[in-house]
Design a protein around this motif. Structure first.
Motif, mmCIF file in Angstrom:
data_model
loop_
_atom_site.group_PDB
_atom_site.id
_atom_site.type_symbol
_atom_site.label_atom_id
_atom_site.label_comp_id
_atom_site.label_asym_id
_atom_site.label_seq_id
_atom_site.Cartn_x
_atom_site.Cartn_y
_atom_site.Cartn_z
ATOM 1 N N ASN A 573 0.832 -1.200 0.000
ATOM 2 C CA ASN A 573 0.000 0.000 0.000
ATOM 3 C C ASN A 573 0.867 1.251 0.000
ATOM 4 O O ASN A 573 2.094 1.190 -0.038
ATOM 5 N N SER A 574 0.227 2.431 0.038
ATOM 6 C CA SER A 574 0.955 3.688 -0.062
ATOM 7 C C SER A 574 1.825 3.964 1.155
ATOM 8 O O SER A 574 2.708 4.827 1.111
ATOM 9 N N LYS A 575 1.599 3.253 2.258
ATOM 10 C CA LYS A 575 2.429 3.430 3.456
ATOM 11 C C LYS A 575 3.692 2.579 3.408
ATOM 12 O O LYS A 575 4.547 2.682 4.297
ATOM 13 N N GLY A 576 3.783 1.734 2.393
ATOM 14 C CA GLY A 576 4.921 0.828 2.317
ATOM 15 C C GLY A 576 4.688 -0.500 3.008
ATOM 16 O O GLY A 576 5.596 -1.347 3.061
ATOM 17 N N ASP A 577 3.473 -0.731 3.545
ATOM 18 C CA ASP A 577 3.153 -2.026 4.154
ATOM 19 C C ASP A 577 3.093 -3.090 3.056
ATOM 20 O O ASP A 577 2.564 -2.847 1.965
ATOM 21 N N ARG A 578 3.607 -4.277 3.359
ATOM 22 C CA ARG A 578 3.668 -5.340 2.369
ATOM 23 C C ARG A 578 3.191 -6.671 2.953
ATOM 24 O O ARG A 578 3.281 -6.899 4.143
ATOM 25 N N ARG A 579 2.730 -7.521 2.054
ATOM 26 C CA ARG A 579 2.510 -8.922 2.377
ATOM 27 C C ARG A 579 2.893 -9.729 1.148
ATOM 28 O O ARG A 579 2.579 -9.338 0.022
ATOM 29 N N GLU A 580 3.590 -10.851 1.358
ATOM 30 C CA GLU A 580 4.084 -11.669 0.255
ATOM 31 C C GLU A 580 3.724 -13.127 0.454
ATOM 32 O O GLU A 580 3.500 -13.566 1.589
ATOM 33 N N ALA A 581 3.691 -13.866 -0.647
ATOM 34 C CA ALA A 581 3.492 -15.312 -0.590
ATOM 35 C C ALA A 581 4.294 -15.939 -1.723
ATOM 36 O O ALA A 581 4.361 -15.381 -2.823
ATOM 37 N N PRO A 582 4.924 -17.102 -1.490
ATOM 38 C CA PRO A 582 5.740 -17.738 -2.539
ATOM 39 C C PRO A 582 4.875 -18.377 -3.613
ATOM 40 O O PRO A 582 3.740 -18.796 -3.363
ATOM 41 N N ALA A 583 5.436 -18.464 -4.812
ATOM 42 C CA ALA A 583 4.787 -19.178 -5.907
ATOM 43 C C ALA A 583 5.258 -20.619 -5.902
ATOM 44 O O ALA A 583 6.342 -20.939 -5.404
ATOM 45 N N SER A 584 4.452 -21.498 -6.470
ATOM 46 C CA SER A 584 4.849 -22.906 -6.575
ATOM 47 C C SER A 584 4.560 -23.394 -7.979
ATOM 48 O O SER A 584 3.623 -22.933 -8.642
ATOM 49 N N LEU A 585 5.395 -24.318 -8.464
ATOM 50 C CA LEU A 585 5.182 -24.893 -9.782
ATOM 51 C C LEU A 585 3.915 -25.738 -9.772
ATOM 52 O O LEU A 585 3.622 -26.444 -8.810
ATOM 53 N N THR A 586 3.158 -25.659 -10.900
ATOM 54 C CA THR A 586 1.894 -26.390 -10.946
ATOM 55 C C THR A 586 1.871 -27.485 -12.004
ATOM 56 O O THR A 586 1.029 -28.352 -11.966
ATOM 57 N N SER A 587 2.773 -27.418 -12.977
ATOM 58 C CA SER A 587 2.782 -28.445 -14.020
ATOM 59 C C SER A 587 3.252 -29.782 -13.448
ATOM 60 O O SER A 587 4.201 -29.836 -12.682
ATOM 61 N N LEU A 588 2.602 -30.866 -13.855
ATOM 62 C CA LEU A 588 2.964 -32.181 -13.335
ATOM 63 C C LEU A 588 4.382 -32.579 -13.741
ATOM 64 O O LEU A 588 5.112 -33.197 -12.970
ATOM 65 N N ASP A 589 4.789 -32.219 -14.991
ATOM 66 C CA ASP A 589 6.135 -32.612 -15.394
ATOM 67 C C ASP A 589 7.168 -31.533 -15.083
ATOM 68 O O ASP A 589 8.363 -31.727 -15.318
ATOM 69 N N ARG A 590 6.721 -30.376 -14.561
ATOM 70 C CA ARG A 590 7.604 -29.298 -14.097
ATOM 71 C C ARG A 590 8.569 -28.810 -15.188
ATOM 72 O O ARG A 590 9.667 -28.363 -14.911
ATOM 73 N N THR A 591 8.152 -28.898 -16.436
ATOM 74 C CA THR A 591 9.055 -28.453 -17.509
ATOM 75 C C THR A 591 8.584 -27.185 -18.198
ATOM 76 O O THR A 591 9.370 -26.554 -18.891
ATOM 77 N N ASP A 592 7.313 -26.819 -18.039
ATOM 78 C CA ASP A 592 6.837 -25.650 -18.778
ATOM 79 C C ASP A 592 6.877 -24.374 -17.937
ATOM 80 O O ASP A 592 6.559 -23.301 -18.421
ATOM 81 N N GLY A 593 7.278 -24.474 -16.672
ATOM 82 C CA GLY A 593 7.450 -23.283 -15.853
ATOM 83 C C GLY A 593 6.165 -22.647 -15.372
ATOM 84 O O GLY A 593 6.187 -21.526 -14.856
#
Length: 681
Positions: A573-593
């Motif tokens: 937000n404009s105050k500089g407050d942040r919240r983050e969450a990691p991404a995870s791979l979703t492809s079964l063969d993990r090759t398409d990113g």
């Protein structure tokens, strides 16, 4: 004392608490404090701004603080600082904004390497404040205002060579609003080159927590008149009449003349409008607005300017007063052109030409590519593993908005942009399609197009090079051409294929998606342009079961596409407050990113939150765009209901979500009133 490379000028009035981040971001620049002087001018603050500046100055010998009585404008403190600045360059930093750590080093290096007088550093929206985006689509070592979008941004948050400022004796006029535009315009028009740093987030732009930004508080038209007049006069002073002047004047006609008239004029008193504002606005139109400028504007601005030219005062007030209602009026199709069906269209007494109402070239083409696939043949299996007949079939739908698909016709258009080949057109088969927003109006919007690459160029093979694909969509004699989007999702783009072309020669054909999300073909093995962004967002949605959780899906691009460990989705937000969450791979063969990131918004305070994706090792974040499919979400937190919805126009490139606490009593009262009205009706 050695001369600093950069003087950072910060005007400050009641700037707490954002001021601390602002000054700290300047103190922590990687260029080094020995290369900087920071000049902060406390413009008569009453909230502790002066005390905080003195505290910071005690910690940093490069920070100089000047205290003065309140002037009521950012112009005066900037001028005071300019009078004592010693740097080779000057950078104007507003007290509610902050710099990326490496911003000044990069911008100074860019100016030094290219001998340019002005450097624009990429601006980032924090909390939904609007920022310019067109000029930052790519880094430009050396350009000018005629061959770039630089003139669209006249805010002074840029790096200026101080010798340019002193040679022109430039200072800010003491206005409450629009004070920086004449300053920046004069600098642009006299600069020895302009540079653009677009590959690093240099400047973070935000609104103050207390909402007292001068830009927001000085919103009367009277606050803008002097600055607008100076803008027109500045351009006329430095440019002779002709196409170049028209190109630059157009910006002021749209943004400083027409825009404020539509949304600010009726706030003024009738006497001020008639006696003071209207005569001056007419004078601007007479002296600076040419026919070529009017032709390039949107229809409602064209109408307004024609009425001003004709001195039709009452009509001017009427079209502004009824603008919202008139915007929803329909269209008239006549002679292959589409016109806005405004009450003054072809009204003899108004004397406004038909061209003022012509919207043909502004009608969007809505289209979707459902599939793109190689056709099966004896020489290949459709997967690009062998040489074959080389027929690429594209299916989807396309229509011109507000033009029913009567006598519909669609053609695929191929244009080569890196070789001198003639344009190639491939007729498509039009068919009925269901499921569109208005099935009856756009019933025949479906199409199938087969590109036979060995014979596509009038019986000859498609030439070597990279080809952009377009759709020429026609209905009722109206024609519009649009760049073709990639299939949805983009991962359905067909693989490369070896095709038997002229004289039996095998040729590699590579379909690819540009960084703008459009479909192109590389014929003959030309290198496909790399997408340097770490990822591309393909969808946003709200989680089906975890209320208030934002889901971002996408695909990793370039090197490291299979390593999503460090990719995170962030809200700020404009105050500089942040919240983050990691991404995870979703492809079964993990090759398409492909990846998914889930970020819970539950528990965040109300306000606007900017959504981005970040990855260590990349200079900038990847924008999470506003996508139409994202609706609103509801959840309860601490027994109170909250809602979140996207803010459609808060930022041109980045999704902004607004969280609100629901006023239950007000909601109930509103529903009861609605029920009563329906019962009485």
């Amino acid at each position: 004392m050695p001369q600093p490379r950069v003087s950072v000028i910060v005007p400050a009035y009641n700037a707490m608490p954002e001021l601390t981040d602002c000054i700290t971001s300047a103190m922590e620049q990687t260029i080094g404090l020995d290369q900087l002087e920071i000049i902060a001018v406390n413009d008569g603050s009453t909230d502790g701004t002066g005390k905080e500046l003195d505290r910071l100055a005690a910690l940093c010998p490069s920070l100089r603080v000047i205290h003065q009585e309140n002037s009521g404008t950012a112009a005066v403190p900037r001028n005071v600082a300019l009078d004592v600045a010693r740097g080779d360059f000057v950078f104007f930093l507003d007290s509610d904004d902050y710099l990326g750590p490496d911003a000044l080093r990069r911008m100074v290096a860019m100016a030094d390497e290219n001998d340019t007088d002005i450097v624009l550093g990429k601006m980032v929206s924090v909390g939904g404040r609007a920022v310019p985006t067109a000029v930052f689509k790519s880094t430009q070592p050396r350009t000018d205002i005629f061959s770039s979008a630089a003139y669209r941004t006249l805010g002074c948050w840029k790096l200026f060579r101080r010798s340019l400022i002193e040679r022109l004796n430039l200072r800010f006029p003491p206005f409450r609003n629009t004070e920086d535009k004449p300053f920046t315009a004069a600098a642009y028009l006299n600069a020895n080159g302009i540079s653009v740093v677009a590959d690093y987030d240099c400047y973070y732009h935000r609104d103050r927590e207390n909402g007292n930004n001068l830009t927001l508080t000085a919103q009367n038209l009277s606050h803008r008149m002097q600055g607008t007049r100076m803008c027109f006069e500045t351009v006329a002073r430095y440019l002779e009449p002709g196409p170049r002047r028209d190109q630059i004047m157009r910006r002021h006609v749209e943004w400083e003349l027409c825009g404020p008239l539509w949304w600010l004029l009726l706030r003024e008193s009738d006497e001020d409008i008639r006696e003071r504002i209207y005569p001056e606005v007419r004078d601007w139109v007479e002296n600076y607005v040419t026919d070529p400028i009017i032709e390039k504007l949107e229809p409602r601005d064209r109408l307004l300017l024609h009425l001003l030219r004709a001195d039709r005062f009452e009509d001017v007030l009427s079209v502004i007063r009824n603008a919202k209602e008139d915007a929803g009026r329909g269209h008239v199709i006549d002679g292959g052109r589409v016109y806005w069906d405004h009450p003054l269209f072809r009204a003899p007494e108004a004397g406004v030409p038909d061209s003022a109402f012509d919207v043909t070239d502004r009608l969007p083409v809505r289209h979707r590519i459902d599939s793109a696939a190689w056709q099966e043949d004896e020489g290949g299996n459709g997967n690009g593993d062998g040489a074959g007949n080389g027929v690429l079939r594209l299916t989807g739908h396309a229509y011109i908005e507000n033009v029913p698909t009567l006598d519909a016709a669609t053609e695929l258009v191929l244009r080569c942009y890196d070789a001198d080949h003639p344009e190639v057109r491939v007729p498509a088969r039009v068919h009925a399609v269901a499921g569109l927003p208005d099935d009856e109006r756009y019933a025949d919007a479906g199409f199938v197009a087969d590109i036979a690459l060995p014979t596509a160029a009038a019986g000859a093979p498609l030439g070597r090079g990279r080809w952009n694909l377009f759709l020429d969509v026609r209905a009722q004699g109206v024609s519009r051409t649009v760049r073709m989007k990639s299939p949805e999702p983009a991962e359905r783009t067909p693989r490369r294929k070896t095709v038997t072309m002229g004289e039996g020669k095998p040729t590699t054909i590579t379909p690819y998606v540009t960084k703008w999300g459009n479909l192109s073909l590389s014929v003959g093995g030309q290198e496909v342009p790399r997408d340097d962004t770490p990822c591309r967002v393909t969808g946003t949605s709200w989680h089906g079961s975890r209320k208030g959780t934002l889901v971002v899906t996408g695909v990793r691009t370039g090197a490291g596409a299979q390593d999503a460990g460090a990719l995170t989705v962030r809200v700020e937000n404009s105050k500089g407050d942040r919240r983050e969450a990691p991404a995870s791979l979703t492809s079964l063969d993990r090759t398409d990113g492909s990846f998914t990131a889930e970020l819970p918004l539950k528990g965040l305070p109300p306000g606007r939150w900017t959504v981005t994706l970040t990855q260590p090792g990349h200079a900038s974040v990847a924008a999470v765009p506003y996508l139409r499919a994202l609706g609103h979400a509801r959840w309860f937190h601490l027994a109170r209901p909250y809602t979140a919805r996207p803010v459609k126009k808060a930022s041109e490139t980045t999704l902004v979500v607004e969280i609100r606490a629901v006023d239950v009593k007000a909601t109930v009262r509103r529903k009861l009133r609605g029920a009563v009205r329906r019962a009485r009706g």
